[in-house]
Design an enzyme around this catalytic site. Structure first.
Site, PDB file in Angstrom:
ATOM      1  N   CYS A 200       4.401 -40.313 -10.098  1.00 38.66           N
ATOM      2  CA  CYS A 200       2.989 -40.596 -10.388  1.00 38.66           C
ATOM      3  C   CYS A 200       2.127 -40.577  -9.132  1.00 38.66           C
ATOM      4  O   CYS A 200       0.951 -40.904  -9.190  1.00 38.66           O
ATOM      5  CB  CYS A 200       2.830 -41.911 -11.131  1.00 38.66           C
TER       6      CYS A 200
ATOM      7  N   HIS B 263     -10.678 -30.087   9.563  1.00 37.09           N
ATOM      8  CA  HIS B 263     -10.871 -31.511   9.294  1.00 37.09           C
ATOM      9  C   HIS B 263     -11.689 -31.699   8.021  1.00 37.09           C
ATOM     10  O   HIS B 263     -11.323 -32.454   7.119  1.00 37.09           O
ATOM     11  CB  HIS B 263     -11.581 -32.144  10.493  1.00 37.09           C
TER      12      HIS B 263
ATOM     13  N   TYR C  20       9.320 -36.252 -16.076  1.00 33.55           N
ATOM     14  CA  TYR C  20       7.903 -35.905 -16.218  1.00 33.55           C
ATOM     15  C   TYR C  20       7.178 -36.039 -14.885  1.00 33.55           C
ATOM     16  O   TYR C  20       7.699 -36.625 -13.935  1.00 33.55           O
ATOM     17  CB  TYR C  20       7.226 -36.813 -17.271  1.00 33.55           C
TER      18      TYR C  20
ATOM     19  N   ARG D 171      -3.480   3.240   8.523  1.00 29.55           N
ATOM     20  CA  ARG D 171      -3.817   1.939   7.923  1.00 29.55           C
ATOM     21  C   ARG D 171      -2.597   1.036   7.857  1.00 29.55           C
ATOM     22  O   ARG D 171      -1.491   1.495   7.593  1.00 29.55           O
ATOM     23  CB  ARG D 171      -4.300   2.117   6.478  1.00 29.55           C
TER      24      ARG D 171
ATOM     25  N   MET E 242      -5.854  -6.916   8.802  1.00 32.92           N
ATOM     26  CA  MET E 242      -5.275  -6.111   9.875  1.00 32.92           C
ATOM     27  C   MET E 242      -6.084  -4.841  10.069  1.00 32.92           C
ATOM     28  O   MET E 242      -7.142  -4.681   9.486  1.00 32.92           O
ATOM     29  CB  MET E 242      -3.813  -5.825   9.571  1.00 32.92           C
TER      30      MET E 242
ATOM     31  N   SER F 243       9.338 -44.657 -11.622  1.00 34.46           N
ATOM     32  CA  SER F 243       8.266 -43.696 -11.365  1.00 34.46           C
ATOM     33  C   SER F 243       8.065 -43.616  -9.861  1.00 34.46           C
ATOM     34  O   SER F 243       7.791 -44.633  -9.210  1.00 34.46           O
ATOM     35  CB  SER F 243       6.981 -44.143 -12.059  1.00 34.46           C
TER      36      SER F 243
ATOM     37  N   GLY G 143      -8.383  -6.828   4.615  1.00 30.43           N
ATOM     38  CA  GLY G 143      -9.254  -6.905   5.786  1.00 30.43           C
ATOM     39  C   GLY G 143      -8.676  -7.652   6.971  1.00 30.43           C
ATOM     40  O   GLY G 143      -9.338  -7.826   7.990  1.00 30.43           O
TER      41      GLY G 143
ATOM     42  N   LYS H  68       0.835  -1.202   0.000  1.00 27.25           N
ATOM     43  CA  LYS H  68       0.000   0.000   0.000  1.00 27.25           C
ATOM     44  C   LYS H  68       0.870   1.254   0.000  1.00 27.25           C
ATOM     45  O   LYS H  68       0.639   2.186  -0.785  1.00 27.25           O
ATOM     46  CB  LYS H  68      -0.928  -0.027   1.227  1.00 27.25           C
TER      47      LYS H  68
ATOM     48  N   ARG I  82      -3.597  -1.265  -5.912  1.00 23.11           N
ATOM     49  CA  ARG I  82      -2.789  -2.495  -5.855  1.00 23.11           C
ATOM     50  C   ARG I  82      -3.138  -3.336  -7.072  1.00 23.11           C
ATOM     51  O   ARG I  82      -4.137  -3.079  -7.739  1.00 23.11           O
ATOM     52  CB  ARG I  82      -3.056  -3.258  -4.564  1.00 23.11           C
TER      53      ARG I  82
HETATM   54  C1  PEP Z   1       1.871 -44.053  -4.980  1.00 24.83           C
HETATM   55  O1  PEP Z   1       2.054 -44.791  -4.025  1.00 24.83           O
HETATM   56  O2  PEP Z   1       2.268 -42.885  -5.019  1.00 24.83           O
HETATM   57  C2  PEP Z   1       1.127 -44.536  -6.145  1.00 24.83           C
HETATM   58  C3  PEP Z   1       1.016 -43.776  -7.218  1.00 24.83           C
HETATM   59  O3  PEP Z   1       0.508 -45.712  -6.039  1.00 24.83           O
HETATM   60  P1  PEP Z   1      -0.853 -45.939  -5.254  1.00 24.83           P
HETATM   61  O4  PEP Z   1      -1.374 -44.617  -4.866  1.00 24.83           O
HETATM   62  O5  PEP Z   1      -1.753 -46.662  -6.178  1.00 24.83           O
HETATM   63  O6  PEP Z   1      -0.415 -46.780  -4.119  1.00 24.83           O
END
Ligand code: PEP
Ligand code: MG
Length: 879
Positions: free
Chosen positions: A831, A451, A851, A91, A102, A763, A100, A21, A335
């Site tokens: 993955c 949660h 990847y 301010r 502070m 992977s 909003g 600001k 801003r």
């Molecule tokens: C993992 O464990 O990250 C995975 C891709 O396999 P899964 O989630 O199927 O156990």
């Protein structure tokens, strides 16, 4: 050290020192815009104040000198004495805007003398007393921590007595009475009066603004937005200008482009005869910019000019606060404007078309986390139906269903075929059954780490939390939001991407790539080094992934192919002792799997498809032993024959384990029950041969899960290669298939160099790797202690969402180096769920992975995040 800068002295880019600001005010002053003069007390001063619980030495003297300069510059006088009174606004303003969160004190410098001077200056007694009561009210609330309701109650009584609807209709006598009542309230509640001395008002207010850095709201906001705790806030002291002087005055907020849609037309709200807090409070109807144009054509034209100056200067959409004080337009703040994801994409791409920024800058400008809003179903936003209430956008997606107030009703009604939305004050681990049954979750309490939020995100369900206006009366089976009451069973709609709640069923729209998004992602693709693949195990999901731009399948989990109508076949396979029955079951599964694989390979033709061999413990496919024992007891009680159920129990019992996730699963299954893996490999190879015959270009890779030792992989690889040779012999030509492994046990990561000798690719299964590194059961902790850990700050992030750099990340780095040393041609990806998380993607880029692979709907997030990782810019998140 210098602690105070007049606006005309400050550096407009010094956000660290002056806060966003303060820097904005300095920049606007430099640009010659009509900014009310003032000065900024630096973030350095705040940090010292917070450390030593007092102003740093010399700061107050600098403030007094700046105040003196301000008097000279404005020709006004602070405090009692002759001349036009100088009132101040005080301010907060941190480096990153925290709207909003502070504190702000307005009309500072007023007392029983000054109120009379103000009356003379304005020629309006009512105005002067309104300013006075507003000051006592905010000072009482902000500086002395008196609850706001105490003041509101007085105003409500005065409005009732005068029989008027809004405070702006209260008379000068009523406002004088309000002021006196407020002064008494502060003495009663806080023990000390609001000081008459304007200098004492100022020093207490500056201290309160600095102190508000540590209020709970602000802390929560910082945690949510990854804003560092140590930054502190600056404090801006500025000459008050009055939008509440009369009907020719007013105050408003405007954006240089529409912050909801991104359309390149100015957008704004204006409230006549009001101060800024009245606009924010939303209790009075505002006028549009066009209406402002009709009322005050010159101010409107001036404002449009200011907007274009600011947008040209910042080369981005700006958010501007302004006030009209009779004859004059004042600009109070600017801003870079907050915007929806849709607007961010449109603005960035249009700025490129306008030649204002380049493509790289456009790619940097869109927060990949925000794309999530666009990649789930949402409530159609052209309906013009306002939501009942808003809360925290805790888990994206929209859901329409009947409201239920407890888990049992949720489970019962869902079992009866109803779509339910679980509505609670807050959820606890005890509510899990209801959350699983519900299509969405709505709570009146909690934020993004509550949660409800954590569990809903884990389940991929929409959730809106922290809807303060929602009151749930579980006993009476009803809830209210403001004036709206709904009984259990009433239809409601929630949009967890927008954090909104609606009455009834709303029209939902499925996510589709828009031309602007496709443009931006195409640009992003030119910068990223990481490939982006998808986790998908059906041809339909693979096709969706392709549409979002996935460059292959990084993980096809084959266990999903063993469920549904195939479950009885799988059970026969597991439970039967009869070789002929087992063989028949394997043949059926083989035939079914060929179709699955062929469909996926077709959807991803020409791109790699990694098929993972069966991973979960087999008891996941079997009936529950406790249910079977119960069934046996009731058959016995009915005096019937239990031999069938006994046979099933005898078959199921050997597959029970205390810790199935650490037991007979993954590669261990492959070694102990090789015919399942061999059947899967044969089916995948048959699909490849079929696709080749059909003229396709299938690129199959076979992946072995849960490997912990090189020997495990070596043995399974030999099995697979034998099957491959047979397939090639049958087909009469060679097949180009890669064989690799997941790295998801810590041991595999540590011994990756050895394992790489038998792997064409790695992977990282970061879900299991996180589970096994922390010793956190991924099926349990998110519904038990994790939300508490996050709330209490034991953990900064959920490690199942954002990769744990120092722990799990270390293992990944070690394994990547080891893998590339053991096999220089190895391909390495990730993955686990982290493959779609921007902060984790940044880590993967740095660690040299090839990847990431994520769920189809996160592919665009990953493409953008991977580009930002390569460009070296990012917003939010830290690993
Ligand atoms: C993992 O464990 O990250 C995975 C891709 O396999 P899964 O989630 O199927 O156990
Ligand atoms: Mg795994």
């Amino acid at each position: 050290m210098r602690y105070v800068y007049d606006f005309h002295q400050g550096d407009g880019t010094a956000n660290d020192l002056l806060g966003a600001k303060g820097a904005g005010l300095a920049e606007m002053t430099r640009l010659g815009l009509p900014v009310p003069p003032g000065f900024t007390i630096t973030t350095d001063a705040c940090r010292e104040y917070l450390r030593f619980q007092g102003f740093p030495e010399g700061m107050w003297n600098e403030v007094l000198r700046a105040l003196h300069r301000l008097e000279t510059r404005t020709g006004r006088h602070f405090g009692s004495g002759p001349g036009i009174p100088l009132l101040l606004s005080v301010r907060s303003g941190a480096k990153f805007s925290m709207p909003g969160m502070m504190d702000t004190v307005l009309n500072l410098g007023i007392n029983d003398d000054v109120v009379l001077k103000l009356e003379t200056w304005a020629g309006d007694r009512r105005f002067a007393w309104d300013a006075y009561r507003r000051f006592i009210q905010t000072f009482g609330r902000v500086v002395r921590n008196v609850p706001g309701e105490a003041f509101e109650e007085v105003l409500t009584n005065l409005r009732q007595e005068a029989d008027v609807a809004s405070d702006s209709q209260l008379s000068d006598e009523a406002l004088e009475r309000a002021t006196r009542a407020f002064q008494r309230i502060v003495v009663d509640r806080a023990g000390t009066a609001v000081p008459d001395d304007p200098f004492a008002q100022l020093s207490e207010s500056v201290a309160a603004v600095f102190g508000s850095w540590h209020n709970q709201r602000a802390q929560r906001y910082r945690r949510l937005h990854n804003i560092p705790e140590h930054l502190g806030t600056a404090c801006n002291v500025q000459m008050m200008v009055f939008g509440d002087l009369d009907d020719d005055s007013g105050t408003g907020v405007c954006f240089t482009r529409d912050p909801a849609t991104g359309k390149a037309v100015p957008y704004g709200d204006y409230l006549p005869n009001a101060q800024g807090e009245d606009v924010v409070a939303g209790t009075r109807n505002t006028l549009s910019l066009a209406e402002l144009g009709t009322r005050h054509p010159q101010h409107h034209a001036h404002l449009l000019k200011v907007m274009s100056t600011l947008e040209d200067n910042y080369q981005d959409m700006c958010d501007i606060a302004f006030t009209i004080e009779r004859e004059k337009l004042w600009i109070l703040q600017t801003r870079i404007g907050k915007r929806t994801a849709r607007a961010a994409i449109r603005i960035a791409t249009e700025l490129v078309e306008e030649g204002v920024i380049d493509r790289k800058e456009a790619v940097k400008r869109v927060d990949p986390y925000s794309l999530d809003q666009l990649l789930h179903p949402r409530v159609a936003d052209d309906l013009d139906i306002p939501p009942l209430a808003s809360g925290v956008a805790a888990s994206p997606g929209a859901a329409t269903g009947v409201a239920v107030f407890d888990k049992h009703t949720a489970e019962d009604w869902a079992a009866g075929g109803k779509t339910v939305v679980l509505v609670r004050w807050e959820t606890t681990p005890d509510d899990i059954g209801g959350m699983i049954a519900a299509a969405g979750i709505l709570t009146s309490h909690g934020g993004k780490t509550s949660h409800a939020a954590v569990v809903a995100r884990g389940m991929g369900k929409p959730a809106v939390t922290g809807v303060a206006a929602l009151l749930v009366d579980e006993g009476k089976r009803r809830a209210t939001i403001g004036d709206f009451t709904f009984e259990e069973g009433a239809l409601i709609t929630i949009d967890g991407g927008a954090g909104t709640v609606y009455a009834g069923a709303m029209e939902l729209v499925e996510p589709e790539p828009t031309p602007e998004l496709e443009n931006l992602l195409r640009w992003a693709d030119t910068y990223r080094r990481l490939g982006v693949r998808a986790n998908a195990d059906t041809p339909a999901d693979a096709a969706v992934a392709r549409r979002w731009g996935a460059e292959g399948i990084g993980l096809a989990r084959t266990e999903h192919m063993f469920l549904g109508d195939r479950l009885p076949i799988v059970r026969r396979l597991i439970l039967s002792d009869d070789d002929a029955v087992r063989k028949a079951a394997l043949d059926e599964l083989h035939a079914a799997q060929i179709l699955d694989f062929a469909g996926i390979l077709e959807a991803m033709d020409g791109h790699p498809v990694i098929v993972r061999l069966l991973d979960p413990p087999l008891n996941e496919f079997l009936p529950n032993l406790i249910d079977l024992e119960r069934e046996r007891a009731s058959i016995l009680a009915a005096g019937d024959d239990v031999s069938d159920v006994d046979a099933t129990i005898a078959g199921v019992a050997p597959w029970q384990e205390i810790n199935p996730m650490l037991g007979m699963r993954g590669v261990r299954l492959g070694l102990f029950i090789p015919d399942i893996y061999l059947m899967q490999v044969r089916a995948a190879l048959d699909a490849v041969v079929g696709r080749m015959k059909a003229g396709g270009t299938p690129r199959l890779a076979i992946m072995v899960p849960l490997v912990a030792t090189a020997e495990e992989l070596h043995r399974v690889r030999t099995m697979i290669e034998e099957e491959l040779e047979q397939s090639e012999a049958r087909a009469g030509h060679s097949l180009d298939v890669m064989i690799g492994t997941m790295i998801e046990t810590p041991r595999a990561a540590v011994t990756a160099g050895e394992i790489a000798a038998a792997a064409d690719f790695f992977s990282f299964g970061t879900n299991d790797l996180t589970q096994l590194t922390y010793g956190f059961s991924r099926d349990d902790v998110e519904s038990t202690f994790l939300a508490r850990y996050l709330d209490d700050g034991v953990l900064a992030d959920n490690p199942f969402e954002t990769l744990d750099g120092p722990g799990v990340g270390k293992l990944i780095e070690l394994a990547t180096v080891g893998g590339k040393t053991g096999n220089p041609r190895i391909e390495v990806g990730v993955c686990g769920e982290h493959g779609g998380d921007p902060a984790s993607i940044r880590f993967c880029h740095r660690a040299g992975l090839d990847y990431v692979s994520c769920s189809p709907s996160r592919v665009p997030v990953a493409r953008l995040a991977a580009a930002q990782a390569a460009i070296g810019s990012h917003s939010g998140g830290s690993v």
